[in-house]
Scaffold this motif. Sequence first.
Motif, PDB file in Angstrom:
ATOM      1  N   LEU A 132      91.661  91.090 133.208  1.00 27.61           N
ATOM      2  CA  LEU A 132      92.407  90.328 132.199  1.00 27.61           C
ATOM      3  C   LEU A 132      91.555  90.091 130.960  1.00 27.61           C
ATOM      4  CD1 LEU A 132      94.259  87.760 134.483  1.00 27.61           C
ATOM      5  CD2 LEU A 132      95.195  89.798 133.374  1.00 27.61           C
ATOM      6  N   ALA A 191      91.897  93.163 128.908  1.00 31.56           N
ATOM      7  CA  ALA A 191      93.207  93.231 128.254  1.00 31.56           C
ATOM      8  C   ALA A 191      93.322  92.295 127.072  1.00 31.56           C
ATOM      9  CB  ALA A 191      94.313  92.910 129.269  1.00 31.56           C
ATOM     10  N   SER A 192      92.421  91.346 126.956  1.00 35.32           N
ATOM     11  CA  SER A 192      92.504  90.389 125.843  1.00 35.32           C
ATOM     12  C   SER A 192      91.244  90.429 124.991  1.00 35.32           C
ATOM     13  CB  SER A 192      92.737  88.969 126.380  1.00 35.32           C
ATOM     14  OG  SER A 192      91.734  88.601 127.314  1.00 35.32           O
ATOM     15  N   THR A 229      98.307  83.158 133.301  1.00 38.19           N
ATOM     16  CA  THR A 229      97.961  84.573 133.136  1.00 38.19           C
ATOM     17  C   THR A 229      99.086  85.358 132.468  1.00 38.19           C
ATOM     18  OG1 THR A 229      98.698  85.006 135.417  1.00 38.19           O
ATOM     19  CG2 THR A 229      96.351  84.592 135.073  1.00 38.19           C
ATOM     20  N   VAL A 262      98.665  87.305 128.853  1.00 38.96           N
ATOM     21  CA  VAL A 262      98.834  88.743 128.680  1.00 38.96           C
ATOM     22  C   VAL A 262      99.992  89.043 127.731  1.00 38.96           C
ATOM     23  CG1 VAL A 262      99.453  90.876 129.856  1.00 38.96           C
ATOM     24  CG2 VAL A 262      97.775  89.354 130.868  1.00 38.96           C
ATOM     25  N   THR A 316      99.788  91.233 124.244  1.00 39.94           N
ATOM     26  CA  THR A 316     100.692  92.350 123.954  1.00 39.94           C
ATOM     27  C   THR A 316     101.392  92.166 122.617  1.00 39.94           C
ATOM     28  OG1 THR A 316     101.064  92.677 126.332  1.00 39.94           O
ATOM     29  CG2 THR A 316     102.657  93.661 124.819  1.00 39.94           C
ATOM     30  N   SER A 337      97.959  96.365 127.475  1.00 35.57           N
ATOM     31  CA  SER A 337      98.069  94.963 127.897  1.00 35.57           C
ATOM     32  C   SER A 337      99.358  94.717 128.663  1.00 35.57           C
ATOM     33  CB  SER A 337      97.993  94.043 126.675  1.00 35.57           C
ATOM     34  OG  SER A 337      96.739  94.134 126.041  1.00 35.57           O
TER      35      SER A 337
END
Length: 403
Positions: A16, A19-20, A76, A80, A84, A174
Amino acid sequence: MGSIMPWALVALCFALGVASRSISDTFVVFVPALQQAFDAHRGSVTLIYSFALLVGGIAAPIAGWIVDRFGLRTLTIVGVTAATLATASASQATELWHLYLGLGVVMGFAGASLSGVLSSSLLGRWFPARRLGVALAVAWSASGVGAMAMFPLAQHLITTDGWRHAYVVFAIMSALFIPLLVFLPWARIERGAPGLARQRAAADRGPTVGEAVRAWPFWALTSSFALTSVGIFSLVPQTMVYLLERGMDGPYAARALAVAGLLTPLGMVGFSWLADRGGRRLAALLAYACSIAGVGALALVGGPADDVWLWLYVLLFGGSMGSRGPMISTLATLRYRGAHFGRIYGLIGIGMGLGGFLGAWIGGVLHDLTGGYTAVMVLSVAALALAAASLGSEAGARERLGR
């Protein structure tokens, strides 16, 4: 603790983070393209990254409230989804303020939701104190390991298809996490390791927010976060352009920064391992000394033939760049664990966001005012030296407490 679950959750926090935070950190590669596309000054462009860092800090108490009120699943998924939307909106931006909103505010909130608050709240349920530092370091290392892949990927996408296409690809990456997060066994994850769950149930309430903010350790940790962020982010967003202006080949410079990203998690885990074994003050001071020496090496890069200085910067600065975050988080956990820890940690985290905002913004402004990088590097070194004194004092106090 013998099951695979604790380390699977470390892997989740790590993924995670990629993804960020890793995607957000690729902004340094986008700076030249964005500056050209919007015909903007360097300070105006780097201010976007400053907003991401600022929101990532000041939104930490909000992330803490979400996890307390609605649970880890909601935190979470919200985080996410924000990551995105941030990158998808950036790909469609037609004005600079669109990027301020998407890559600054929305991506900053995604970082707050999927970084320190999440890893501390989640991993604290599964790891005892003597192992928590290394577990947090692995989770925090996502930005560094992610950079190893994301920096060259961003450079390749920008070169071949343009910066807008690059952000579309990142948005898709993401979004792929959302179905996984919906169906994870969150009830089991929330309960934590059985032994630690019983300890938490029997734990004291711990210090209140008011008690914490009236004592020096709170401000030592907060100022350490703030000053370290100033020292790091006044320089990092401009490093790619600095190397290009000195004649370095773009892909070569991007690969060098990717190696720095590879070394960052190794430094995180290594310094946290040293700290967990009784050398908290030594680990902190050594990490700051490496960062300061790395800035000096970068200053000596004067042309494409100065590979030695470039790779010394990569080794020293990259290897120590992220090491203070897990140290500060571990020290905060040891001092403030209890019923009010989330809010106290969130307030300490504001220092990181505010320092990152001021560092990236002032660094860009200093470059525009002076036309060079000397003032930026002096600011970086001064902030890191002050942070070393602040964190060293709290690390020394923890050693004297003997735990």
